[in-house]
Design a protein around this motif. Structure first.
Motif, short mmCIF file in Angstrom:
data_model
loop_
_atom_site.label_atom_id
_atom_site.label_comp_id
_atom_site.label_asym_id
_atom_site.label_seq_id
_atom_site.Cartn_x
_atom_site.Cartn_y
_atom_site.Cartn_z
N THR A 190 0.85 -1.19 0.00
CA THR A 190 0.00 0.00 0.00
C THR A 190 0.89 1.25 0.00
O THR A 190 2.09 1.17 0.33
CB THR A 190 -0.91 0.04 1.25
OG1 THR A 190 -0.07 0.14 2.40
CG2 THR A 190 -1.78 -1.21 1.33
N VAL A 196 -8.18 0.84 -4.79
CA VAL A 196 -8.53 0.89 -3.36
C VAL A 196 -9.21 -0.42 -2.98
O VAL A 196 -10.13 -0.88 -3.66
CB VAL A 196 -9.47 2.09 -3.07
CG1 VAL A 196 -9.80 2.15 -1.58
CG2 VAL A 196 -8.83 3.39 -3.52
N LEU A 201 -14.42 9.14 -2.76
CA LEU A 201 -13.53 8.39 -3.66
C LEU A 201 -13.53 9.05 -5.03
O LEU A 201 -12.48 9.21 -5.66
CB LEU A 201 -13.98 6.93 -3.76
CG LEU A 201 -13.64 6.02 -2.58
CD1 LEU A 201 -14.37 4.69 -2.71
CD2 LEU A 201 -12.13 5.78 -2.48
N ARG A 257 -8.22 9.17 -0.89
CA ARG A 257 -7.74 7.79 -0.82
C ARG A 257 -7.21 7.47 0.58
O ARG A 257 -6.32 8.17 1.06
CB ARG A 257 -6.58 7.57 -1.81
CG ARG A 257 -6.95 7.78 -3.28
CD ARG A 257 -7.77 6.61 -3.81
NE ARG A 257 -8.11 6.76 -5.20
CZ ARG A 257 -9.21 7.38 -5.65
NH1 ARG A 257 -10.05 7.92 -4.81
NH2 ARG A 257 -9.45 7.45 -6.94
N THR A 300 -4.71 1.69 -0.31
CA THR A 300 -4.50 2.12 -1.70
C THR A 300 -3.21 1.54 -2.27
O THR A 300 -2.13 1.71 -1.69
CB THR A 300 -4.47 3.65 -1.78
OG1 THR A 300 -5.72 4.15 -1.28
CG2 THR A 300 -4.28 4.12 -3.21
#
Lengths: 108, 339
Positions: free
Chosen positions: B30, B65, B78, B83, B88
């Motif tokens: 992420t 996401v 979104l 985010r 993400t």
């Protein structure tokens, strides 16, 4: 050899089955988590280094304990943080098993 | 011919003070993990999509996401590019704007002990709690941030925004919604007393003032007043115009009226509008905090701050969008009563 000034009794070794863990709060000391990993006993701080949560309320999978609050994890053998949000290692404690009892060894 | 697959992308992180850092984000990682791998002081808390501390504004790039579990932003947010960095991943290089400064003075989160100095009711369902930190020498927070409070025998610690400012340290003021059957609520009502000791983790979260704004509009519902009150108090002496739209469900649940009137007397640049959904009288208007907004309240240099239950935040964002406020000029903190 660790210079030991005193030792604190935590529990009976038989109180913690393999794969199990037990929270012990010795008087005047932060809570300790006693873990049995495949028959070997380890002692670490019970409070997660990330948030204010008792690891004893989480789960122990092999040598990894998962925090109940956010799911972060630690290796109870080394204390090392294994997954986010935990980054800071968990304190590990030297122990001694004598006469079927687990003792925490406190340094000078 | 096999096309080469890039397994790593770069995330460009732009902080509120203009500072920029570029981090590698490996496939599967992420954006938050990429930033923490190089020890960037990015804000985060739960890493599981519930707290919203790591929400950033995506400026460009292809992102994915993870929507399978909890997500701290709604579909509109979104769409507007918000985010949660902990959920993400990247399909291309991407840029993100973070709502705080890289050079922020806020301390890294750590654990503290404190003592209850005052505990009173603001309304039947609101407790006003003042704590005194045992050690505040190295503790700095940004107005808008929260603490996690652990009380003896209560079990899971709960998150509460700070209503006071750094000027009041070592005192910290909290506004706590009392909910039926909540463990912390019961402790506050039946057990807690002045002098009791508690533990806390702080400071947490990324909600805070945009220093680039010239005018500030705050929309708060219930105990969502706490973080925006801290922000308003921290504006004292700056002379920047500010508007607070504060709403509570019923007249008897309204709290902090006198304190807000005193703050307005002290800050002529502050306007306060208050609404209740039931029992409006006198200067109180009938309706929600969002209904207090008027088109003339916004200009190009206004930043809006929302704090309250998720439906209030959603309604406020819709209203602001309809008034032409850009997504980048809206900051939000969602309150889920924790018990």
């Amino acid at each position: 050899m660790i210079p030991v000034s005193r030792r604190l009794q935590l529990c009976e070794a038989g109180n913690v089955a393999p794969g199990g863990m037990l929270r012990v709060q010795p008087e005047g000391h932060d809570p300790i988590l006693v873990c049995n990993v495949g028959g070997k006993i380890y002692a670490v701080d019970d409070e997660c280094t990330h948030a204010i949560a008792s690891l004893s309320e989480g789960r122990l999978q092999g040598n990894i304990v998962f925090c109940p609050m956010h799911g972060g994890s630690f290796d109870v053998c080394s204390g090392k943080a294994k997954s986010l949000p935990c980054k800071q290692a968990l304190r590990t404690w030297p122990i001694e098993i004598a006469d079927g009892k687990v003792y925490l060894l406190l340094k000078n | 011919m096999v096309e080469a697959v890039t397994l790593m992308h770069r995330a460009r992180l732009i902080f509120q003070d203009g500072a920029e850092r570029s981090v590698e984000v490996e496939a599967g990682q992420t954006v938050l993990e990429g930033a923490l791998a190089v020890d960037l002081p990015v804000r985060y808390d739960c890493c599981s999509g519930s707290c919203g501390s790591c929400v950033v504004q995506c400026l460009d790039g292809q992102t994915v996401v993870d929507l399978t579990g909890k997500v701290p932003v709604n579909a509109d947010e979104l769409m507007a590019g918000l985010r949660p960095a902990c959920l993400t991943r990247l399909n291309s290089d991407a840029s993100f704007e973070l709502p705080y400064s890289l050079g922020s003075a806020a301390s890294a989160p750590s654990k503290h002990s404190a003592q209850i100095m005052e505990l009173r009711r603001g309304a039947p369902s609101v407790a006003l709690l003042t704590l005194k930190l045992d050690r505040a020498e190295d503790f700095v927070f940004q107005s808008g941030q929260y603490i996690r409070l652990a009380a003896p025998g209560v079990g899971e610690a709960r998150a509460y925004s700070i209503a006071s400012t750094t000027r009041e340290l070592p005192l910290i003021e909290l506004m706590i919604r009392l909910v039926p059957d909540g463990k912390m609520s019961r402790w506050l009502q039946e057990v807690a007393k002045v002098g009791d000791r508690v533990k806390l983790q702080a400071p947490l979260g990324a909600f805070g003032l945009d220093d680039r704004a010239r005018r500030h509009v705050f929309i708060a519902g219930g105990t969502g007043l706490a973080p925006v009150l801290s922000m308003i108090r921290s504006l004292r002496g700056r002379g920047q115009p500010a508007l607070l739209c504060f709403g509570c469900t019923r007249r008897q649940e309204l709290f902090y009226e006198l304190e807000l009137a005193a703050l307005v007397a002290e800050m002529p640049e502050l306007e306060v509008r208050i609404a209740v959904m039931e029992g409006a009288d006198g200067d109180l208007r009938a309706g929600t905090a969002v209904s207090l907004l008027q088109k003339e309240d916004f200009d190009a240099e206004t930043v809006c701050y929302l704090c309250g239950p998720p439906p209030m935040v959603d309604a406020a964002r819709k209203a602001l969008t309809s008034h032409g406020v850009a997504s980048q000029a809206i900051r939000a903190e969602r309150f889920q009563p924790g018990g």
